[in-house]
Design a protein around this motif. Structure first.
Motif, PDB file in Angstrom:
ATOM      1  N   CYS A  71      80.584  98.696 144.131  1.00  0.00           N
ATOM      2  CA  CYS A  71      80.524 100.158 143.705  1.00  0.00           C
ATOM      3  C   CYS A  71      82.064 101.088 143.995  1.00  0.00           C
ATOM      4  CB  CYS A  71      80.226 100.810 144.987  1.00  0.00           C
ATOM      5  SG  CYS A  71      81.027 100.729 146.872  1.00  0.00           S
ATOM      6  N   ASP A  72      81.826 101.985 143.662  1.00  0.00           N
ATOM      7  CA  ASP A  72      83.375 102.787 143.157  1.00  0.00           C
ATOM      8  C   ASP A  72      84.189 103.364 143.996  1.00  0.00           C
ATOM      9  OD1 ASP A  72      82.632 103.712 140.311  1.00  0.00           O
ATOM     10  OD2 ASP A  72      81.208 105.759 141.204  1.00  0.00           O
ATOM     11  N   THR A  73      83.525 103.190 145.430  1.00  0.00           N
ATOM     12  CA  THR A  73      84.279 103.145 147.031  1.00  0.00           C
ATOM     13  C   THR A  73      85.361 101.926 146.765  1.00  0.00           C
ATOM     14  OG1 THR A  73      82.472 104.889 147.729  1.00  0.00           O
ATOM     15  CG2 THR A  73      83.843 104.019 149.017  1.00  0.00           C
ATOM     16  N   GLY A  74      84.511 100.603 146.740  1.00  0.00           N
ATOM     17  CA  GLY A  74      85.016  99.714 147.330  1.00  0.00           C
ATOM     18  C   GLY A  74      85.797  99.732 146.036  1.00  0.00           C
ATOM     19  N   ASN A  75      85.875  99.787 144.938  1.00  0.00           N
ATOM     20  CA  ASN A  75      86.443  99.289 143.782  1.00  0.00           C
ATOM     21  C   ASN A  75      88.152 100.393 144.228  1.00  0.00           C
ATOM     22  OD1 ASN A  75      88.146  98.748 141.970  1.00  0.00           O
ATOM     23  ND2 ASN A  75      86.697  99.845 140.325  1.00  0.00           N
ATOM     24  N   ARG A  76      87.806 101.344 144.933  1.00  0.00           N
ATOM     25  CA  ARG A  76      88.849 102.189 144.645  1.00  0.00           C
ATOM     26  C   ARG A  76      90.121 101.770 146.897  1.00  0.00           C
ATOM     27  NH1 ARG A  76      85.709 106.991 143.507  1.00  0.00           N
ATOM     28  NH2 ARG A  76      84.814 107.248 145.981  1.00  0.00           N
ATOM     29  N   ARG A  77      89.185 101.598 146.765  1.00  0.00           N
ATOM     30  CA  ARG A  77      89.171 100.981 148.028  1.00  0.00           C
ATOM     31  C   ARG A  77      90.033  99.634 148.057  1.00  0.00           C
ATOM     32  NH1 ARG A  77      84.998 100.004 151.569  1.00  0.00           N
ATOM     33  NH2 ARG A  77      84.945 102.427 151.735  1.00  0.00           N
ATOM     34  N   ASN A  79      91.651  98.383 144.602  1.00  0.00           N
ATOM     35  CA  ASN A  79      93.128  99.026 144.807  1.00  0.00           C
ATOM     36  C   ASN A  79      93.582 100.035 144.437  1.00  0.00           C
ATOM     37  OD1 ASN A  79      92.328  97.955 142.311  1.00  0.00           O
ATOM     38  ND2 ASN A  79      90.873  99.367 141.374  1.00  0.00           N
ATOM     39  N   LEU A  80      93.295 100.754 145.984  1.00  0.00           N
ATOM     40  CA  LEU A  80      95.027 101.849 146.607  1.00  0.00           C
ATOM     41  C   LEU A  80      94.776 101.021 147.936  1.00  0.00           C
ATOM     42  CD1 LEU A  80      92.457 104.738 145.603  1.00  0.00           C
ATOM     43  CD2 LEU A  80      94.980 103.509 144.247  1.00  0.00           C
ATOM     44  N   SER A  81      94.541  99.963 148.191  1.00  0.00           N
ATOM     45  CA  SER A  81      94.885  99.627 149.835  1.00  0.00           C
ATOM     46  C   SER A  81      95.152  98.288 149.161  1.00  0.00           C
ATOM     47  CB  SER A  81      93.807  99.386 150.932  1.00  0.00           C
ATOM     48  OG  SER A  81      92.711  98.590 149.995  1.00  0.00           O
ATOM     49  N   ARG A  82      95.570  97.273 150.604  1.00  0.00           N
ATOM     50  CA  ARG A  82      95.943  96.728 150.027  1.00  0.00           C
ATOM     51  C   ARG A  82      94.514  95.062 150.609  1.00  0.00           C
ATOM     52  NH1 ARG A  82     101.190  95.556 153.878  1.00  0.00           N
ATOM     53  NH2 ARG A  82     100.127  96.869 155.008  1.00  0.00           N
ATOM     54  N   ILE A  83      93.649  95.671 150.121  1.00  0.00           N
ATOM     55  CA  ILE A  83      92.736  94.559 150.686  1.00  0.00           C
ATOM     56  C   ILE A  83      92.183  93.518 149.386  1.00  0.00           C
ATOM     57  CG2 ILE A  83      90.079  94.044 150.270  1.00  0.00           C
ATOM     58  CD1 ILE A  83      90.105  97.231 151.906  1.00  0.00           C
ATOM     59  N   HIS A  84      92.368  92.158 149.931  1.00  0.00           N
ATOM     60  CA  HIS A  84      92.272  91.332 149.409  1.00  0.00           C
ATOM     61  C   HIS A  84      90.554  90.337 149.099  1.00  0.00           C
ATOM     62  CE1 HIS A  84      93.853  87.850 147.225  1.00  0.00           C
ATOM     63  NE2 HIS A  84      93.131  86.870 147.891  1.00  0.00           N
ATOM     64  N   ASN A  85      90.086  90.642 147.479  1.00  0.00           N
ATOM     65  CA  ASN A  85      89.284  89.798 147.367  1.00  0.00           C
ATOM     66  C   ASN A  85      89.500  88.144 147.415  1.00  0.00           C
ATOM     67  OD1 ASN A  85      87.751  91.984 148.467  1.00  0.00           O
ATOM     68  ND2 ASN A  85      87.402  92.628 146.198  1.00  0.00           N
ATOM     69  N   GLN A  86      88.588  87.551 147.692  1.00  0.00           N
ATOM     70  CA  GLN A  86      88.972  85.812 146.989  1.00  0.00           C
ATOM     71  C   GLN A  86      87.777  85.326 146.648  1.00  0.00           C
ATOM     72  OE1 GLN A  86      91.667  83.889 149.405  1.00  0.00           O
ATOM     73  NE2 GLN A  86      91.776  82.184 147.086  1.00  0.00           N
ATOM     74  N   ARG A  87      87.531  84.744 145.325  1.00  0.00           N
ATOM     75  CA  ARG A  87      86.169  83.656 145.431  1.00  0.00           C
ATOM     76  C   ARG A  87      87.062  82.482 146.289  1.00  0.00           C
ATOM     77  NH1 ARG A  87      82.035  84.520 142.629  1.00  0.00           N
ATOM     78  NH2 ARG A  87      82.845  85.868 141.108  1.00  0.00           N
ATOM     79  N   GLN A  88      85.465  82.736 146.967  1.00  0.00           N
ATOM     80  CA  GLN A  88      85.434  80.799 146.966  1.00  0.00           C
ATOM     81  C   GLN A  88      84.679  79.765 146.743  1.00  0.00           C
ATOM     82  OE1 GLN A  88      87.559  80.542 150.378  1.00  0.00           O
ATOM     83  NE2 GLN A  88      87.416  82.818 150.112  1.00  0.00           N
ATOM     84  N   PRO A  89      84.589  78.776 146.716  1.00  0.00           N
ATOM     85  CA  PRO A  89      84.857  77.431 146.025  1.00  0.00           C
ATOM     86  C   PRO A  89      82.821  77.489 145.648  1.00  0.00           C
ATOM     87  CG  PRO A  89      85.663  76.530 147.089  1.00  0.00           C
ATOM     88  CD  PRO A  89      85.896  77.884 147.460  1.00  0.00           C
ATOM     89  N   ASP A  90      82.499  77.887 146.837  1.00  0.00           N
ATOM     90  CA  ASP A  90      80.862  77.865 147.051  1.00  0.00           C
ATOM     91  C   ASP A  90      80.432  79.283 145.764  1.00  0.00           C
ATOM     92  OD1 ASP A  90      81.062  80.264 148.811  1.00  0.00           O
ATOM     93  OD2 ASP A  90      80.244  78.872 150.462  1.00  0.00           O
ATOM     94  N   GLY A  91      81.008  79.832 145.598  1.00  0.00           N
ATOM     95  CA  GLY A  91      80.620  81.231 144.834  1.00  0.00           C
ATOM     96  C   GLY A  91      80.428  82.949 145.919  1.00  0.00           C
ATOM     97  N   THR A  92      80.839  82.498 146.854  1.00  0.00           N
ATOM     98  CA  THR A  92      81.257  83.376 147.970  1.00  0.00           C
ATOM     99  C   THR A  92      81.729  84.197 148.204  1.00  0.00           C
ATOM    100  OG1 THR A  92      81.637  82.388 149.937  1.00  0.00           O
ATOM    101  CG2 THR A  92      79.307  82.579 149.649  1.00  0.00           C
ATOM    102  N   VAL A  93      82.280  85.371 148.060  1.00  0.00           N
ATOM    103  CA  VAL A  93      83.549  86.705 148.019  1.00  0.00           C
ATOM    104  C   VAL A  93      83.653  86.322 149.261  1.00  0.00           C
ATOM    105  CG1 VAL A  93      84.828  87.906 147.020  1.00  0.00           C
ATOM    106  CG2 VAL A  93      83.255  87.675 145.897  1.00  0.00           C
TER     107      VAL A  93
END
Length: 110
Positions: A71-77, A79-93
């Motif tokens: 969502c827009d809020t999650g995208n801003r969060r 891009n503007l913070s140091r939150i790190h998203n990473q895909r796992q081998p099983d397809g989860t994030v």
């Protein structure tokens, strides 16, 4: 190369295009039911298809393994913070905050 199992359309574009194709959007909708932000419950049809590794900043490819609904809020969060998203081998994030708190999305229904 990865293709849509129904239409046969290419799902992997690497760095040759920024915007996801309709086939890629459909594939993301199959893999995720809603926004991956843990504070959001919007359905995938009401989110943007976002790059886990940003296309411009991180040279992230536009392919099925690097796209997810956000969502827009999650995208801003993200891009503007140091939150790190990473895909796992099983397809989860996995989403990790600067304080070290980690939340993992649900696995795909198949």
């Amino acid at each position: 190369m990865f293709t849509d199992p129904i239409s046969g359309e290419k799902l992997t574009y690497d760095r040759t295009r920024y915007r996801p194709t309709q086939a890629q959007r459909d594939w993301v909708a199959i893999r995720f039911e809603d926004c991956i932000d843990p504070t959001c419950a919007r359905p995938v049809t009401d989110t943007d298809i976002d790059h886990l590794d940003e296309w411009a900043r991180d040279a992230g490819p536009t392919n099925e393994d690097n796209l997810h609904p956000l969502c827009d809020t999650g995208n801003r969060r993200k891009n503007l913070s140091r939150i790190h998203n990473q895909r796992q081998p099983d397809g989860t994030v996995s989403i990790t905050t600067p304080t070290g708190y980690t939340v993992t999305t649900e696995a795909a229904p198949f």
